[in-house]
Enzyme design. Sequence first.
Site, PDB file in Angstrom:
ATOM      1  N   PHE A 119       0.834  -1.203   0.000  1.00 51.35           N
ATOM      2  CA  PHE A 119       0.000   0.000   0.000  1.00 51.35           C
ATOM      3  C   PHE A 119       0.870   1.255   0.000  1.00 51.35           C
ATOM      4  O   PHE A 119       2.050   1.186   0.313  1.00 51.35           O
ATOM      5  CB  PHE A 119      -0.911   0.004   1.221  1.00 51.35           C
ATOM      6  CG  PHE A 119      -1.772  -1.204   1.302  1.00 51.35           C
ATOM      7  CD1 PHE A 119      -2.720  -1.466   0.317  1.00 51.35           C
ATOM      8  CD2 PHE A 119      -1.649  -2.116   2.341  1.00 51.35           C
ATOM      9  CE1 PHE A 119      -3.525  -2.592   0.372  1.00 51.35           C
ATOM     10  CE2 PHE A 119      -2.450  -3.255   2.408  1.00 51.35           C
ATOM     11  CZ  PHE A 119      -3.379  -3.482   1.418  1.00 51.35           C
ATOM     12  N   SER A 134       7.350   2.476  10.359  1.00 53.48           N
ATOM     13  CA  SER A 134       7.426   1.478   9.294  1.00 53.48           C
ATOM     14  C   SER A 134       6.223   0.554   9.300  1.00 53.48           C
ATOM     15  O   SER A 134       5.478   0.479  10.276  1.00 53.48           O
ATOM     16  CB  SER A 134       8.706   0.662   9.437  1.00 53.48           C
ATOM     17  OG  SER A 134       8.466  -0.457  10.261  1.00 53.48           O
ATOM     18  N   LYS A 135       6.082  -0.148   8.176  1.00 51.30           N
ATOM     19  CA  LYS A 135       4.970  -1.076   8.021  1.00 51.30           C
ATOM     20  C   LYS A 135       5.011  -2.186   9.060  1.00 51.30           C
ATOM     21  O   LYS A 135       4.010  -2.828   9.343  1.00 51.30           O
ATOM     22  CB  LYS A 135       5.004  -1.689   6.621  1.00 51.30           C
ATOM     23  CG  LYS A 135       4.915  -0.632   5.558  1.00 51.30           C
ATOM     24  CD  LYS A 135       4.638  -1.177   4.189  1.00 51.30           C
ATOM     25  CE  LYS A 135       4.607   0.015   3.246  1.00 51.30           C
ATOM     26  NZ  LYS A 135       3.834  -0.113   2.080  1.00 51.30           N
ATOM     27  N   ARG A 136       6.199  -2.441   9.589  1.00 53.41           N
ATOM     28  CA  ARG A 136       6.368  -3.515  10.573  1.00 53.41           C
ATOM     29  C   ARG A 136       5.521  -3.312  11.818  1.00 53.41           C
ATOM     30  O   ARG A 136       5.247  -4.242  12.550  1.00 53.41           O
ATOM     31  CB  ARG A 136       7.815  -3.564  11.052  1.00 53.41           C
ATOM     32  CG  ARG A 136       8.747  -3.811   9.964  1.00 53.41           C
ATOM     33  CD  ARG A 136       9.865  -4.756  10.368  1.00 53.41           C
ATOM     34  NE  ARG A 136      10.605  -5.025   9.166  1.00 53.41           N
ATOM     35  CZ  ARG A 136      11.667  -4.313   8.801  1.00 53.41           C
ATOM     36  NH1 ARG A 136      12.123  -3.365   9.568  1.00 53.41           N
ATOM     37  NH2 ARG A 136      12.271  -4.577   7.675  1.00 53.41           N
ATOM     38  N   GLU A 137       5.140  -2.058  12.059  1.00 52.48           N
ATOM     39  CA  GLU A 137       4.426  -1.803  13.303  1.00 52.48           C
ATOM     40  C   GLU A 137       3.111  -2.547  13.399  1.00 52.48           C
ATOM     41  O   GLU A 137       2.634  -2.846  14.480  1.00 52.48           O
ATOM     42  CB  GLU A 137       4.184  -0.308  13.455  1.00 52.48           C
ATOM     43  CG  GLU A 137       5.430   0.360  13.934  1.00 52.48           C
ATOM     44  CD  GLU A 137       5.391   1.839  13.714  1.00 52.48           C
ATOM     45  OE1 GLU A 137       4.448   2.474  14.171  1.00 52.48           O
ATOM     46  OE2 GLU A 137       6.312   2.349  13.046  1.00 52.48           O
TER      47      GLU A 137
END
Length: 538
Positions: free
Chosen positions: A13, A253-256
């Site tokens: 996304f 970051s997307k990792r969150e």
Amino acid sequence: MVKTRFAPSPTGFLHVGGARTALYSYLFAQQAKSGGGQGEGGRFVLRIEDTDQVRSTAESAAGILQDMLWLGMTWDEGPVVGAEKNDYFQSMRLDIYDKHLQELLAKGLAYEAYESPAQLAAMRQVAEKAKKPFRYRRDMAGRQLVPQEGVKPVVRFAMPYKDITVHDLILGDVTVKGEEHDDIVIRKSDGFPTYHFAVVIDDHYMGITHVLRAQEHLMNTFKHLGLYGALGWEAPLHGHLPLVFNMDNTKMSKREKAKAVRADIQKTGVKDFAELAAKAGVEVKVVQEFIAKKSDAVEIAVKLAAVTGTRLPEIDVQDFRRSGYLPEALLNFVALVGWSPGGDREIMSKQEMLELFSLEGIQKTPGRFDRKKLAWMNGEYIRKASIERLVEAVASFNAVTDYPLKTASAEVVRELLGMYQERMVTLAEMAENSRFFFEEPRMDPKAVEKHVKGGNGMELLRASLEILKGVKEWTKLGLQGAHDRILELGVESGGKRGAAAQPIRVAVSGGAVTPPLLETLVLLGREKAIGRMERMLG
Ligand code: GLU
């Protein structure tokens, strides 16, 4: 002429950080278009960088275009929405890359490299043991000099052995020494060009004058300048934008998303993930890997969160859309993450940003993503917006969410906005708090206990019901008299004016907080209002 571009890879996304890169590039070009900035006109290009065949998807590309349009950033050149064939997708431009690859090969400025992945890993290990950075160079020892069976060669670019300086528009001059370069891969073994190669060729052919991109790419720019030199082209100017940090100084970051779900799963203490996996519809092995932090895949996080009930942090543009932020508020907010027009100016329309934007106002250090400030700003935008604008915003919110608000007519949406505009921070708040207008309310036991069962709540409710039953015309005007009577009931029974309103609120909505009672009753309609009060009285 100023020409900028935004060049996302469609592997997920659109991240808010990406949206900010797009915005700065957009503003810079628009400014030139309107005669400001560098004058002589400006153009903004959108290019989809889909040379990573494994990770790129058409859905991701479509999602990015949709998010760009939702944010109101239109492009002068780029993909045509809905078109079957699009020149602004790198995967459609392979011939051009190949032509220049052959040219570099013929000139000896690029060469085939024959190592297998295992051999490369071994070479890397040798460097690590010697505590030296691994740099692949054509004159290094231990290279595989001839083709091998079963190993498809890659093509590497022979980086010059000379110092390269980036005259960065934001960071100033940064130099990398000749011995620190490496011979990057420009064509992968699958025959596709790498990002480094395609980006240079496209920026050249598309006539890009200014590349504004994230600071993560700074080290890539040296490689790109090497390629421009080899191809005999003048390079565009580059500016690297500050990172986006959370308030606790971690990178946003997307990792969150993965982190949030993992934390919730760990809190439960469950060690056997079979049940969770089955409920989420993913393989147990996948869940185990996810827990062991071997994967941070957003899709898995989303599936697991649906089971654990984890509220995922908003990271991508569409997360903010689903949470009910207005695009103009989000755009205004991200503009300020790393840029300031000077002074303490905060709320700015796109037009105002266009007038104020400058590269000099961009900071070198990371920008802070202050969610509290974003929420405040969204509330401000909502309160200042016209009802017409909000009706439109609700429609676009409904298109990506599943609240019962979706079923409301434009007329009802308008009524709801009238009631909630002053009090909501996000559209999702209105969607959540107005559920009771559309579906049976979920009773809050504490509110029932306090306002209905406690004190003289039941009596007040009974008396109010009788008054409401006598109302001939269930309109604002028709209900006015009954409403006034109900408020008096509170005083007559020795309580506060309005004491009788609370039991009604709880009966019709499930909780003690609703918009003004009169408007609530009108919109709810006679049947639902009276029916719910009767049910409460048992
Ligand atoms: N496709 C790259 C990315 O999404 C673009 C980098 C660039 O702007 O050159 O990170």
